[in-house]
Design an enzyme around this catalytic site. Structure first.
Site, mmCIF file in Angstrom:
data_model
loop_
_atom_site.group_PDB
_atom_site.id
_atom_site.type_symbol
_atom_site.label_atom_id
_atom_site.label_comp_id
_atom_site.label_asym_id
_atom_site.label_seq_id
_atom_site.Cartn_x
_atom_site.Cartn_y
_atom_site.Cartn_z
ATOM 1 N N LYS A 215 0.830 -1.204 0.000
ATOM 2 C CA LYS A 215 0.000 0.000 0.000
ATOM 3 C C LYS A 215 0.867 1.259 0.000
ATOM 4 O O LYS A 215 0.608 2.230 0.696
ATOM 5 C CB LYS A 215 -0.918 0.007 1.237
ATOM 6 C CG LYS A 215 -1.854 -1.170 1.286
ATOM 7 C CD LYS A 215 -2.989 -1.019 0.296
ATOM 8 C CE LYS A 215 -3.795 -2.282 0.124
ATOM 9 N NZ LYS A 215 -4.377 -2.791 1.364
ATOM 10 N N ILE B 143 2.247 7.124 0.581
ATOM 11 C CA ILE B 143 1.249 6.155 1.030
ATOM 12 C C ILE B 143 0.077 6.123 0.051
ATOM 13 O O ILE B 143 -0.296 7.122 -0.535
ATOM 14 C CB ILE B 143 0.780 6.446 2.469
ATOM 15 C CG1 ILE B 143 0.122 7.823 2.579
ATOM 16 C CG2 ILE B 143 1.954 6.351 3.425
ATOM 17 C CD1 ILE B 143 -0.338 8.132 3.996
ATOM 18 N N CYS B 144 -0.466 4.909 -0.093
ATOM 19 C CA CYS B 144 -1.538 4.681 -1.051
ATOM 20 C C CYS B 144 -2.868 5.017 -0.404
ATOM 21 O O CYS B 144 -3.243 4.419 0.591
ATOM 22 C CB CYS B 144 -1.502 3.221 -1.493
ATOM 23 S SG CYS B 144 -2.872 2.751 -2.529
ATOM 24 N N LEU B 145 -3.586 5.994 -0.961
ATOM 25 C CA LEU B 145 -4.776 6.494 -0.286
ATOM 26 C C LEU B 145 -6.049 6.414 -1.100
ATOM 27 O O LEU B 145 -7.091 6.738 -0.626
ATOM 28 C CB LEU B 145 -4.594 7.980 0.044
ATOM 29 C CG LEU B 145 -3.604 8.354 1.111
ATOM 30 C CD1 LEU B 145 -3.489 9.860 1.167
ATOM 31 C CD2 LEU B 145 -4.055 7.832 2.444
#
Lengths: 166, 217
Positions: free
Chosen positions: A111, A118-120
């Site tokens: 993620k 960061i993967c949001l």
């Protein structure tokens, strides 16, 4: 990631002041006005956290408010895991949200993008678009970084990619 | 460049969404007098932030550009032509999920990352290059929007008009100026002259007999 915003996050974000000044880092004077609102929202948010004993980050801007650095932490099974984070304010802010990075965790979870971003995407970006320009850095931390830590730290500890220093 | 030595390739590797990146990107497009030195910009990026950045730079330079994209399920894609002030800008039309109030949970399923199919991407890339050729060489028609739905083999086209309520103030200003330009006496006169010429040509065509001889009539 969680199916939806958890009630606690929802409650918290409602208490963070909305920002009214729609300007980005290319707007010179109006950016200063925006920065004042950003700092006000952040101070309010941190104060709320300290009062409810859920203080989880510290943050500092650079001189012109275009690059922010800080430390965040998450307690998992009584151990506090602390990480450095940073982000730039994008040129098209506040239409586009800042991309928060935790460089020391790069490669430890799926993620996360290159550079530790960061993967949001799932919940965060549509919510940011709907509320732009009223969301600011405090909202990005509350709705972006906090849930990410809550989801990823236990996962990373359990899969052994991060270890307690004790 | 080995295939065609007349092509000049300048390469810039950077994140265009940061302040420095934005300025570098914008100045890479500019001639010494500040206007754009290119006829067309093609966007082949994979994220919303970069598209918004390109949109902003092109609005500031009055630059015609084309945007391309492939859906998260990898089975559909689209290309779009954006002319500042004339067509919708990228921010005129909010992403479907925001406009329709769809719950963002329906966007992606848990634990699943965006899918990608090189075949879909290849097709969209082909459509984009085709549109670029037609635009630059002046043949055929370039749709404002051309979609590709691979599950049904459906290629919808549509016109996307600019939004008077666009969130981007520069877009709204450019729309206003374009409206003024179209309503200016010179533009109106030119349009009327063109319409008159077309009518005259049609009348001339109608006046001449279809067939000089007709053995049955």
């Amino acid at each position: 990631m969680a199916e939806s915003w958890d009630p606690k996050t929802r409650e918290t974000v409602k208490k963070i002041p909305f920002l009214t000044e729609k300007s980005g880092p290319r707007d010179k004077q109006k950016w200063q006005d925006r920065l004042k609102q950003e700092l006000h929202a952040l101070i309010t948010y941190i104060k709320m956290n300290k009062e409810s004993d859920t203080d989880w980050f510290s943050i500092q801007p650079n001189a012109d408010g275009t690059h922010w650095t800080g430390q965040c932490w998450y307690v998992h099974e009584l151990i506090k895991y602390e990480f450095d984070f940073q982000f730039d304010i994008p040129a098209t802010y506040p239409d586009t949200a800042p991309e928060i990075e935790l460089p020391e965790l790069e490669g430890k979870t799926a993620k996360m993008y290159r550079g530790g971003k960061i993967c949001l995407t799932i919940h965060f970006k549509p919510l940011w678009s709907k509320n732009s320009p009223h969301f600011g850095i405090a909202h990005a931390l509350c709705l972006g970084l906090a849930p990410w830590l809550a989801a990823e730290v236990p996962f990373m500890v359990e899969s052994g990619v991060i270890k307690a220093k004790v | 460049q080995e295939i065609n030595p007349d092509v000049e390739v300048e390469s810039y590797t950077m994140n265009i969404t940061t302040l420095q990146g934005f300025d570098s990107f914008k100045s890479s497009l500019q001639a010494p007098d500040g206007s754009s030195r290119v006829d067309l910009v093609l966007s082949c990026v994979d994220n919303y932030e970069a598209r918004i950045t390109i949109n902003q730079v092109c609005l500031e330079l009055g630059q015609v550009w084309m945007e391309s994209g492939v859906s998260e399920d990898a089975v559909s894609g689209h290309i779009q032509l954006l002319v500042p002030g004339t067509t919708a800008c990228f921010q005129c039309v909010p992403p479907l999920v925001v406009a329709s109030g769809l719950d963002e949970r329906t966007l992606k399923r848990e634990g699943v990352c965006a899918a990608s199919l090189p075949t879909t991407m290849g097709i969209v890339a082909g459509l984009l290059v085709q549109a670029a050729l037609k635009h630059m060489l002046g043949f055929g028609g370039v749709s404002m929007y051309l979609g590709y739905n691979s599950l049904k083999d459906f290629f919808p086209t549509m016109d996307i008009r600019p939004s008077a309520a666009c969130v981007n103030p520069l877009c709204r200003e450019l729309q206003r100026r374009e409206e003024e330009r179209r309503n200016s006496p010179e533009a109106r006169a030119a349009a009327e002259a063109a319409a008159a010429a077309a009518a005259a040509a049609a009348a001339a065509a109608a006046a001449t007999p279809l067939h000089e001889e007709n053995e049955w009539g």
